[in-house]
Enzyme design. Sequence first.
Site, PDB file in Angstrom:
ATOM      1  N   CYS A 383       0.835  -1.204   0.000  1.00 18.84           N
ATOM      2  CA  CYS A 383       0.000   0.000   0.000  1.00 18.84           C
ATOM      3  C   CYS A 383       0.871   1.255   0.000  1.00 18.84           C
ATOM      4  CB  CYS A 383      -0.996  -0.060   1.147  1.00 18.84           C
ATOM      5  SG  CYS A 383      -2.478   0.903   0.781  1.00 18.84           S
ATOM      6  N   HIS A 509      -3.599  -5.234   0.213  1.00 20.76           N
ATOM      7  CA  HIS A 509      -3.022  -5.774   1.456  1.00 20.76           C
ATOM      8  C   HIS A 509      -3.065  -7.296   1.455  1.00 20.76           C
ATOM      9  CE1 HIS A 509      -2.833  -2.022   3.912  1.00 20.76           C
ATOM     10  NE2 HIS A 509      -3.712  -1.629   3.007  1.00 20.76           N
ATOM     11  N   GLU A 511      -1.519  -9.273   3.326  1.00 24.10           N
ATOM     12  CA  GLU A 511      -1.404  -9.837   4.681  1.00 24.10           C
ATOM     13  C   GLU A 511      -2.748 -10.219   5.287  1.00 24.10           C
ATOM     14  OE1 GLU A 511      -0.975  -6.708   3.811  1.00 24.10           O
ATOM     15  OE2 GLU A 511      -1.481  -5.263   5.393  1.00 24.10           O
TER      16      GLU A 511
HETATM   17  N1  GLN Z   1      -2.043   6.640   2.795  1.00 28.74           N
HETATM   18  C1  GLN Z   1      -2.136   5.891   1.579  1.00 28.74           C
HETATM   19  C2  GLN Z   1      -3.480   6.070   0.902  1.00 28.74           C
HETATM   20  O1  GLN Z   1      -4.432   6.472   1.513  1.00 28.74           O
HETATM   21  C3  GLN Z   1      -1.835   4.424   1.801  1.00 28.74           C
HETATM   22  C4  GLN Z   1      -2.778   3.728   2.729  1.00 28.74           C
HETATM   23  C5  GLN Z   1      -2.259   2.421   3.243  1.00 28.74           C
HETATM   24  O2  GLN Z   1      -1.058   2.174   3.248  1.00 28.74           O
HETATM   25  N2  GLN Z   1      -3.142   1.580   3.742  1.00 28.74           N
HETATM   26  O3  GLN Z   1      -3.612   5.807  -0.274  1.00 28.74           O
END
Ligand code: GLN
Length: 539
Positions: A383, A509, A511
Amino acid sequence: MKETRYVFVTGGVTSSLGKGIISSSLAKLLQGWGFSVTIQKLDPYINIDPGTLNPYEHGECYVTEDGAETDLDLGHYERFSNTPTSQANNITTGRIYQSVINKERKGEFLGSTVQVIPHITDEIKRCIQILGNTGKYDFVITEIGGTVGDIESFPFIESIRQLRWELGNRCVTVHLTLVPYLSAAQELKTKPTQHSVKSLQEQGVQPDIIICRCEKHLSDSIKAKIALFCNVSKNAVIECMDAESIYDVPIAMMHEHLDEVILEKTNTPKPAKINIDEWMHFLERLHNPKHQVTVALVGKYVELTDAYKSIREAFIHGGVANETKVKIVSLHSEKINDENAAEMFAGVDGILVAPGFGNRGVEGKIAAIRYARENKVPFLGICLGMQCAVIEFARNVLGYKDANSAEMNPDTDYRVIDIMAEQKHIMNMGHTMRLGAYPCQLEKGSKLIEMYGSEMISERHRHRYEFNNKYLDEFQSHGLKVAGRNPDANLVEAVELEGHPWFVGVQFHPEYKSTVAKPHPLFTGFVKAMLEYEKKNKQ
Ligand code: GLN
């Protein structure tokens, strides 16, 4: 249609005794007997969901398939039971009140005074039974957050009292307490447990089973004493010693016959045999690794073990799949820069840059990625970790020194990560991100397609910002290749670096989807790459 049984899990004496692990372990054992099980968590706080809580308050926010932002215990439920959860598996006081207040405004209670009993408790009971009423489950395990006696959990305990009355022996209450060992007296002490059970009884709930967290074995006489003072049968006093791994707890509970006592107390006929062979096989590999690798986990909450819970667990699963122990060294992103990166990452076999929000620590994440890219260290960016990989590449390879994400610097001329169009006008913070499972089409010839073994995958998201397709061709022609995209919106979901042994960034994600039964292919692949790196470096 199944006749669902309900197991309520309450906690006493202190928090953090591990109700989530006990609930998950019980689910695993009941599954082993052939029953279908789901686990639900009731959280007493007023937030609608933990999505707006920071990790210092609440550890990781776990995202389900349907995009619910939930308590991290749901991660344990999925990892143990290998069954997806949903919004219905995590209810907060805030959500209960919101729903009752919405009904009141619609006039559904017209004429009556809306009260905690019966309106709030009715709504709690409805939420507890939503999963049971689907007819899919033999058992619904409901974990009540917090500790008995807390003001905020009163309505939940009261709802359990009512349900016990309504459902009779289709429900059972398990109380998890602490039996501390006083070294000066060289004795285990049962008094805190007695008090905690008394507090539950004062609220009209008699526990059927008491699970005692302890550092020393409970003697027969201690078990008898707890049984006598707390009105439970002696076989219902269960010892739960600290375990080497959370994954050992189901077996410890099986040895204490927790599962059989639950079947007995809910009048459930016991099937012929329990089958937990797969779990045992996992444990054997977990405790006897053949190799070891070290991964650096780069994030800004590394001092909190709960902040990256799912990532840590996914490394355990991916490690076991490779018969490898993955040692995690946590590195604070604020402490990393281009000058000290070589020193910081000496001896690591891979670098994972964690998800996150906001500016703090981002430059350190970018420095970590530069080091991984230039030194061919296996790298996984999740992310924000992927977004930082894109920024790093734009700055140091494409030469856009000012490249950034619109989240960190909205005024830059090079917003290589930008806000999604549909996010631009949203003002509320709660539940307004791109959340939950989305399909992703993997690129032919990519490492990802090989690891997943399929072209179309589905992964969970939690973010506002996206790869800016304006720069797509430039990135691709310089070697940062798109490895996966959303087939409907054409959003870039994964990137890989050409000419690097293993450099992967994913907007989703992985995970959240790794379980004991199904270690995630990306973590399995990452550990494998680290093993190869480690072997090569040793030569
Ligand atoms: N802050 C980033 C976004 O909003 C990544 C979010 C995250 O890593 N879950 O796109």
